[in-house]
Design a protein around this motif. Structure first.
Motif, PDB file in Angstrom:
ATOM      1  N   GLU A   6     -39.739 -93.681  31.151  1.00  0.00           N
ATOM      2  CA  GLU A   6     -38.889 -94.013  32.301  1.00  0.00           C
ATOM      3  C   GLU A   6     -37.418 -93.973  31.895  1.00  0.00           C
ATOM      4  OE1 GLU A   6     -40.077 -97.806  33.854  1.00  0.00           O
ATOM      5  OE2 GLU A   6     -41.854 -96.997  34.874  1.00  0.00           O
ATOM      6  N   HIS A   7     -36.702 -92.963  32.383  1.00  0.00           N
ATOM      7  CA  HIS A   7     -35.256 -92.809  32.132  1.00  0.00           C
ATOM      8  C   HIS A   7     -34.925 -92.971  30.647  1.00  0.00           C
ATOM      9  CE1 HIS A   7     -34.632 -92.804  36.453  1.00  0.00           C
ATOM     10  NE2 HIS A   7     -35.338 -93.910  36.547  1.00  0.00           N
ATOM     11  N   VAL A   8     -35.709 -92.300  29.811  1.00  0.00           N
ATOM     12  CA  VAL A   8     -35.530 -92.425  28.366  1.00  0.00           C
ATOM     13  C   VAL A   8     -34.392 -91.524  27.887  1.00  0.00           C
ATOM     14  CG1 VAL A   8     -36.594 -92.003  26.106  1.00  0.00           C
ATOM     15  CG2 VAL A   8     -37.912 -93.118  27.925  1.00  0.00           C
ATOM     16  N   ASN A   9     -33.458 -92.132  27.188  1.00  0.00           N
ATOM     17  CA  ASN A   9     -32.363 -91.407  26.539  1.00  0.00           C
ATOM     18  C   ASN A   9     -32.413 -91.690  25.045  1.00  0.00           C
ATOM     19  OD1 ASN A   9     -30.460 -90.339  28.842  1.00  0.00           O
ATOM     20  ND2 ASN A   9     -31.055 -92.404  29.447  1.00  0.00           N
ATOM     21  N   LYS A  10     -32.139 -90.665  24.250  1.00  0.00           N
ATOM     22  CA  LYS A  10     -32.068 -90.832  22.811  1.00  0.00           C
ATOM     23  C   LYS A  10     -30.889 -90.039  22.281  1.00  0.00           C
ATOM     24  CE  LYS A  10     -33.037 -91.801  18.546  1.00  0.00           C
ATOM     25  NZ  LYS A  10     -32.768 -93.156  18.018  1.00  0.00           N
ATOM     26  N   ARG A  11     -29.994 -90.741  21.600  1.00  0.00           N
ATOM     27  CA  ARG A  11     -28.817 -90.091  21.022  1.00  0.00           C
ATOM     28  C   ARG A  11     -28.802 -90.281  19.509  1.00  0.00           C
ATOM     29  NH1 ARG A  11     -26.990 -92.392  25.759  1.00  0.00           N
ATOM     30  NH2 ARG A  11     -26.021 -90.957  27.257  1.00  0.00           N
ATOM     31  N   PHE A  12     -28.352 -89.249  18.822  1.00  0.00           N
ATOM     32  CA  PHE A  12     -28.055 -89.332  17.393  1.00  0.00           C
ATOM     33  C   PHE A  12     -26.552 -89.099  17.261  1.00  0.00           C
ATOM     34  CE2 PHE A  12     -32.475 -87.859  17.620  1.00  0.00           C
ATOM     35  CZ  PHE A  12     -33.107 -88.777  16.790  1.00  0.00           C
ATOM     36  N   GLY A  13     -25.788 -90.185  17.238  1.00  0.00           N
ATOM     37  CA  GLY A  13     -24.342 -90.046  17.269  1.00  0.00           C
ATOM     38  C   GLY A  13     -23.907 -89.474  18.614  1.00  0.00           C
ATOM     39  N   ASP A  14     -23.206 -88.342  18.581  1.00  0.00           N
ATOM     40  CA  ASP A  14     -22.765 -87.689  19.819  1.00  0.00           C
ATOM     41  C   ASP A  14     -23.802 -86.722  20.373  1.00  0.00           C
ATOM     42  OD1 ASP A  14     -20.341 -89.027  19.727  1.00  0.00           O
ATOM     43  OD2 ASP A  14     -19.356 -87.438  18.560  1.00  0.00           O
ATOM     44  N   PHE A  15     -24.854 -86.461  19.584  1.00  0.00           N
ATOM     45  CA  PHE A  15     -25.867 -85.492  20.010  1.00  0.00           C
ATOM     46  C   PHE A  15     -26.910 -86.164  20.902  1.00  0.00           C
ATOM     47  CE2 PHE A  15     -30.013 -83.404  19.258  1.00  0.00           C
ATOM     48  CZ  PHE A  15     -29.726 -82.169  19.830  1.00  0.00           C
ATOM     49  N   VAL A  16     -27.128 -85.588  22.080  1.00  0.00           N
ATOM     50  CA  VAL A  16     -28.118 -86.123  23.022  1.00  0.00           C
ATOM     51  C   VAL A  16     -29.434 -85.379  22.814  1.00  0.00           C
ATOM     52  CG1 VAL A  16     -28.687 -86.525  25.441  1.00  0.00           C
ATOM     53  CG2 VAL A  16     -26.311 -86.674  24.688  1.00  0.00           C
ATOM     54  N   ALA A  17     -30.420 -86.068  22.237  1.00  0.00           N
ATOM     55  CA  ALA A  17     -31.721 -85.446  21.964  1.00  0.00           C
ATOM     56  C   ALA A  17     -32.637 -85.512  23.181  1.00  0.00           C
ATOM     57  CB  ALA A  17     -32.388 -86.120  20.774  1.00  0.00           C
ATOM     58  N   LEU A  18     -32.554 -86.616  23.933  1.00  0.00           N
ATOM     59  CA  LEU A  18     -33.322 -86.774  25.174  1.00  0.00           C
ATOM     60  C   LEU A  18     -32.372 -87.240  26.261  1.00  0.00           C
ATOM     61  CD1 LEU A  18     -36.575 -88.586  23.921  1.00  0.00           C
ATOM     62  CD2 LEU A  18     -36.332 -86.167  24.523  1.00  0.00           C
ATOM     63  N   THR A  61     -32.565 -94.999  22.855  1.00  0.00           N
ATOM     64  CA  THR A  61     -31.211 -95.501  23.087  1.00  0.00           C
ATOM     65  C   THR A  61     -31.164 -96.328  24.366  1.00  0.00           C
ATOM     66  OG1 THR A  61     -30.325 -93.534  21.984  1.00  0.00           O
ATOM     67  CG2 THR A  61     -28.785 -94.833  23.295  1.00  0.00           C
ATOM     68  N   SER A  62     -31.847 -95.821  25.399  1.00  0.00           N
ATOM     69  CA  SER A  62     -31.988 -96.571  26.654  1.00  0.00           C
ATOM     70  C   SER A  62     -33.227 -96.071  27.370  1.00  0.00           C
ATOM     71  CB  SER A  62     -30.743 -96.395  27.543  1.00  0.00           C
ATOM     72  OG  SER A  62     -30.579 -95.039  27.913  1.00  0.00           O
ATOM     73  N   GLY A  63     -33.659 -96.845  28.390  1.00  0.00           N
ATOM     74  CA  GLY A  63     -34.884 -96.499  29.103  1.00  0.00           C
ATOM     75  C   GLY A  63     -36.074 -97.215  28.487  1.00  0.00           C
ATOM     76  N   SER A  64     -37.259 -96.938  29.016  1.00  0.00           N
ATOM     77  CA  SER A  64     -38.452 -97.627  28.518  1.00  0.00           C
ATOM     78  C   SER A  64     -39.613 -96.661  28.333  1.00  0.00           C
ATOM     79  CB  SER A  64     -38.866 -98.747  29.485  1.00  0.00           C
ATOM     80  OG  SER A  64     -39.182 -98.223  30.761  1.00  0.00           O
ATOM     81  N   VAL A  65     -40.427 -96.969  27.325  1.00  0.00           N
ATOM     82  CA  VAL A  65     -41.655 -96.224  27.045  1.00  0.00           C
ATOM     83  C   VAL A  65     -42.822 -97.186  27.253  1.00  0.00           C
ATOM     84  CG1 VAL A  65     -42.986 -94.963  25.315  1.00  0.00           C
ATOM     85  CG2 VAL A  65     -40.490 -94.767  25.354  1.00  0.00           C
ATOM     86  N   LYS A  66     -43.800 -96.759  28.060  1.00  0.00           N
ATOM     87  CA  LYS A  66     -44.954 -97.607  28.348  1.00  0.00           C
ATOM     88  C   LYS A  66     -46.241 -96.947  27.864  1.00  0.00           C
ATOM     89  CE  LYS A  66     -43.237 -99.795  32.633  1.00  0.00           C
ATOM     90  NZ  LYS A  66     -43.511 -99.937  34.085  1.00  0.00           N
ATOM     91  N   ILE A  67     -47.123 -97.761  27.307  1.00  0.00           N
ATOM     92  CA  ILE A  67     -48.499 -97.352  27.043  1.00  0.00           C
ATOM     93  C   ILE A  67     -49.367 -98.276  27.884  1.00  0.00           C
ATOM     94  CG2 ILE A  67     -50.333 -97.131  25.330  1.00  0.00           C
ATOM     95  CD1 ILE A  67     -48.179 -96.617  23.224  1.00  0.00           C
ATOM     96  N   GLY A  68     -50.048 -97.704  28.879  1.00  0.00           N
ATOM     97  CA  GLY A  68     -50.691 -98.528  29.889  1.00  0.00           C
ATOM     98  C   GLY A  68     -49.608 -99.204  30.713  1.00  0.00           C
TER      99      GLY A  68
END
Length: 370
Positions: free
Chosen positions: A7-19, A56-63
């Protein structure tokens, strides 16, 4: 068994946006494949789900459980790595049993689970061997077996076939598909190989530059790609693209690519008529370009003149690399075709299966017109 949700998952490595704002809902028992070129974010998404990377932000759900702060060992998942990650000093049995021993599972249960998994994978005779005594395909089965004995809610596969030769990849692909049917568990599989994705997945998530491009069944991705990136990525050889314009001539509509013009069938003209006079991208797959002598019956065939640049005999078909003015394109034609390099030929475009992309909103990745 469990569903998985990004859900609205963002992942950054410094300035690089991976997700970038990744939203995916994966149903219980589904086989979802994340596919895309290197650096598109597919492995990062898998690692965020496994707990090997923090979002970085957002949520990951299992079930129904948000697992952002849950340690990897408590997420009830099993991961199969590209490198197999087997312990070289342990036997196959001990490799498969290792995770269960750490969890202090009773010995009789460990024995039962390992033997059951070995039987499913056909590696009963290998249990006393060490990894160095195994072939690449056998090591891959052991890595999968180590995941199976965990009896997890979700299986994660990170490019597990990339180290295998072509023949073994095809065989192992079929084995993983059968395994999914037998285990009835959620499978999430990462690959850069669109053939793996098309043959194994119940749904495919196509990614590029950290952004989800399209999520759908393999057939829908092939028939109705959402944009030019998906159209070019799904299918082998890739779809041919031509800069063109749509030209109205009375009640008829033509795709004009300067070097050639092809008529849009009447039953599809209404869809594209609002784009008359505009610049578009015309797309057609190699398998929809035919030798005029072997055109399938009942299609709207449009003749196009071209020059043969290269031919590749594949046995059951021939790949023709063709040139028309400034445009180069590929055709997959009947093996009875006798075109020679350098000859001027005519091919037939199947105008029942063409695609139009509109570059006006996004020139880098034009959107499909439907």
């Amino acid at each position: 068994m469990a569903s998985v949700t990004f859900e609205h998952v963002n992942k950054r490595f410094g300035d690089f946006v991976a997700l970038n704002d990744l939203n995916i809902s994966i149903a219980d028992k589904e086989f979802l494949v994340l596919v895309g070129p290197s650096g598109c974010g597919k492995t990062t998404a898998l690692r965020c789900l496994a707990g090997l990377e923090e979002v970085t932000s957002g949520s990951v759900k299992i079930g129904d459980q948000v697992v952002n702060d849950v340690p990897p060992k408590d997420r009830d998942i099993a991961m199969v790595f590209q490198s197999y990650a087997l312990y070289p000093h342990m036997t196959v049995y001990d490799n498969m049993a290792f995770g269960l021993k750490l969890r202090k599972v009773p010995k009789d249960k460990i024995k039962q689970r390992v033997e059951n998994a070995a039987q499913v994978l056909g590696i009963e005779a290998l249990l006393k061997r060490r990894p160095r005594e195994l072939s690449g395909g056998q090591r891959q089965r052991v890595a999968v077996g180590r995941a199976i004995v965990r009896e997890p809610k979700v299986f994660l596969f990170d490019e597990p076939l990339s180290n295998l030769d072509a023949k073994l990849r095809v065989q192992t692909r079929a084995e993983i598909s059968k395994l999914h049917l037998n285990l009835q568990t959620t499978f999430i599989y990462v690959t850069h190989d669109q053939t793996e994705a098309m043959t194994m997945a119940s749904r495919i998530a196509v990614m590029n530059k950290g952004i989800l491009q399209q999520l759908d069944t393999p057939q829908t991705l092939y028939d109705k790609p959402a944009n030019m990136f998906v159209a070019g990525f799904i299918g082998s050889p890739a779809m041919n693209f031509f800069p063109a314009s749509l030209r109205k001539d009375g009640s008829e509509l033509f795709v004009d690519a300067n070097e050639f013009a092809v008529k849009v069938p009447e039953d599809r003209a209404a869809i594209y008529m609002p784009y008359a006079g505009k610049q578009v991208i015309f797309g057609i797959r190699p398998e929809d370009i035919h030798n005029p002598l072997f055109v399938p019956p009942g299609i709207h065939a449009a003749p196009v003149d071209a020059k043969v640049d290269v031919t590749e005999l594949m046995g059951n078909e021939i790949f023709l690399y063709l040139v028309s003015g400034k445009n180069s394109f590929v055709a997959r034609v009947d093996p009875r075709t006798r075109f020679t390099i350098g000859s001027k030929v005519q091919v037939a475009f199947n105008m029942d299966n063409f695609h139009i992309f509109d570059p006006s909103a996004n020139a880098d990745n034009p959107v499909a017109v439907r």
